[in-house]
Design an enzyme around this catalytic site. Structure first.
Site, mmCIF file in Angstrom:
data_model
loop_
_atom_site.group_PDB
_atom_site.id
_atom_site.type_symbol
_atom_site.label_atom_id
_atom_site.label_comp_id
_atom_site.label_asym_id
_atom_site.label_seq_id
_atom_site.Cartn_x
_atom_site.Cartn_y
_atom_site.Cartn_z
ATOM 1 N N THR A 99 -3.418 -3.246 -8.797
ATOM 2 C CA THR A 99 -2.303 -3.461 -8.208
ATOM 3 C C THR A 99 -2.654 -4.512 -9.784
ATOM 4 O OG1 THR A 99 -2.610 -3.743 -5.897
ATOM 5 C CG2 THR A 99 -1.222 -5.861 -6.946
ATOM 6 N N LYS A 174 4.949 -4.397 -4.338
ATOM 7 C CA LYS A 174 4.065 -5.072 -4.155
ATOM 8 C C LYS A 174 3.455 -6.536 -4.525
ATOM 9 C CE LYS A 174 -0.454 -5.125 -3.031
ATOM 10 N NZ LYS A 174 -1.676 -4.869 -2.504
ATOM 11 N N LYS A 242 -5.538 -12.831 -9.349
ATOM 12 C CA LYS A 242 -5.167 -11.699 -9.951
ATOM 13 C C LYS A 242 -3.800 -11.678 -9.437
ATOM 14 C CE LYS A 242 -6.042 -7.131 -9.280
ATOM 15 N NZ LYS A 242 -5.195 -6.224 -8.839
#
Ligand code: NAP
Length: 299
Positions: A99, A174, A242
């Site tokens: 990701t 995502k 993150k």
């Protein structure tokens, strides 16, 4: 036996079982992991070989998969010294399952194009369990012909694979997923905390709710461990921070409003300060309980 050669870079919680599914399907897999002991364990468990560097792993590969940490980690295995692009043969494809930002996906797409390779951003959802069971959801940013070429391999560990648009579109999708999940977990944590304060049987409350409109994957799969105060599993708060950082940076550019995401990101910062960086993201409940205890003491 599939005669395609593939490389898999990054045998973490996710990458290890994903590479295993490819080997079990008969692909010729070469793995690389920065901490060598994980690669040694992998070759003991599955048919395949290990390489000493990403470049060495990628040299013979038609398709190179990566599943590392953040943007910088991806740059270092793809573009750095002894990295994938230094040895990749023409027309090979890199599929990145980390990701990351959409920016790094587009950057790598350009670097691949410049040397007649192809890049696909293919972040995943479904967690450790999904990776182990081969039931991930994968959202791809790619050109159509590269996407079609890798689809049979992705199906070795996915229950759903979708082409969302050009390179970067997988990572943007995502981000939508993580924005939705952040709000859902906080909502679940608040609901359970309220049930506790109201003197209700929390498990019974969640069981009733999960048959109705409030149900979610988080509710069904996490309430029992939340009640048990068990967070040593699942998707780590550090990774979620993150991801939310990536979402908030992208929102600055596209001017989307993310008020709840901003707030939940700060709640996760509180959990990191409690020492819970590796706890599962459902620990938002533990944060509320800790705050409640503190306010009771101050009364
Ligand atoms: P992890 O268990 O921490 O594994 C990370 C892997 O990347 C390890 O193999 C690590 O090598 C390697 N790595 C990190 N930085 C590197 C670098 N600079 N150079 C070389 N190798 C490097 O993480 P994970 O849970 O598998 O997650 C991997 C990616 O998938 C992340 O982007 C995460 O956000 C995403 N993701 C995770 C989940 C989940 O539930 N865990 C779900 C969806 C998406 P070492 O072994 O040497 O540390």
């Amino acid at each position: 036996m599939n005669n395609q050669s593939v490389a898999f870079i990054g045998l973490g919680v996710m990458g290890y079982p994903m590479a295993g599914h490819l080997a079990k399907a008969g692909y010729k897999v070469t793995v690389y992991n920065r901490t060598q002991s994980k690669a040694e364990n992998w070759v003991k468990e599955y048919p395949g070989q290990m390489a000493a560097t990403p470049a060495q792993a990628a040299a013979e590969a038609d398709i190179v998969f990566t599943c590392v940490g953040n943007d910088e980690d991806l740059r270092s295995v793809a573009l750095g010294d002894e990295a994938i692009l230094s040895s990749l043969s023409k027309h090979s494809i890199i599929v990145d399952h980390s990701t990351t930002s959409a920016t790094v996906a587009r950057e790598l797409h350009q670097a691949c194009q410049a040397q007649n390779n192809h890049f696909i951003d293919a972040p995943v959802s479904g967690g450790q369990q999904g990776a182990e069971k081969g039931a991930l959801t994968i959202m791809c940013g790619a050109d159509e012909s590269s996407y079609e070429a890798v689809l049979p391999l992705l199906k070795c560990y996915a229950k759903a694979v979708t082409l969302m648009g050009p390179q970067g579109a997988g990572q943007l999708t995502k981000m939508c997923n993580q924005i939705a999940v952040a709000g859902v977990i906080q909502g679940l944590a608040e609901s359970m905390s309220f049930a506790e304060q109201a003197g209700l049987d929390v498990a019974k409350v969640v069981e009733v709710m999960s048959a109705g409109a409030a149900s979610s994957w988080q509710m069904v799969n996490r309430y029992q461990t939340m009640i048990k105060d068990d967070y040593n599993h699942g998707f780590a708060v550090d990774w979620m921070r993150k991801d939310l950082g990536i979402c908030l940076a992208e929102a600055k550019q596209n001017q989307a409003l993310l008020p709840v995401t901003e707030l939940v990101d700060q709640f996760y910062a509180d959990i990191q300060a409690m020492g819970g960086g590796r706890w599962d993201t459902s620990s938002l409940f533990k944060r509320l309980q800790a705050q409640k205890n503190k306010s009771n003491k101050n009364r």
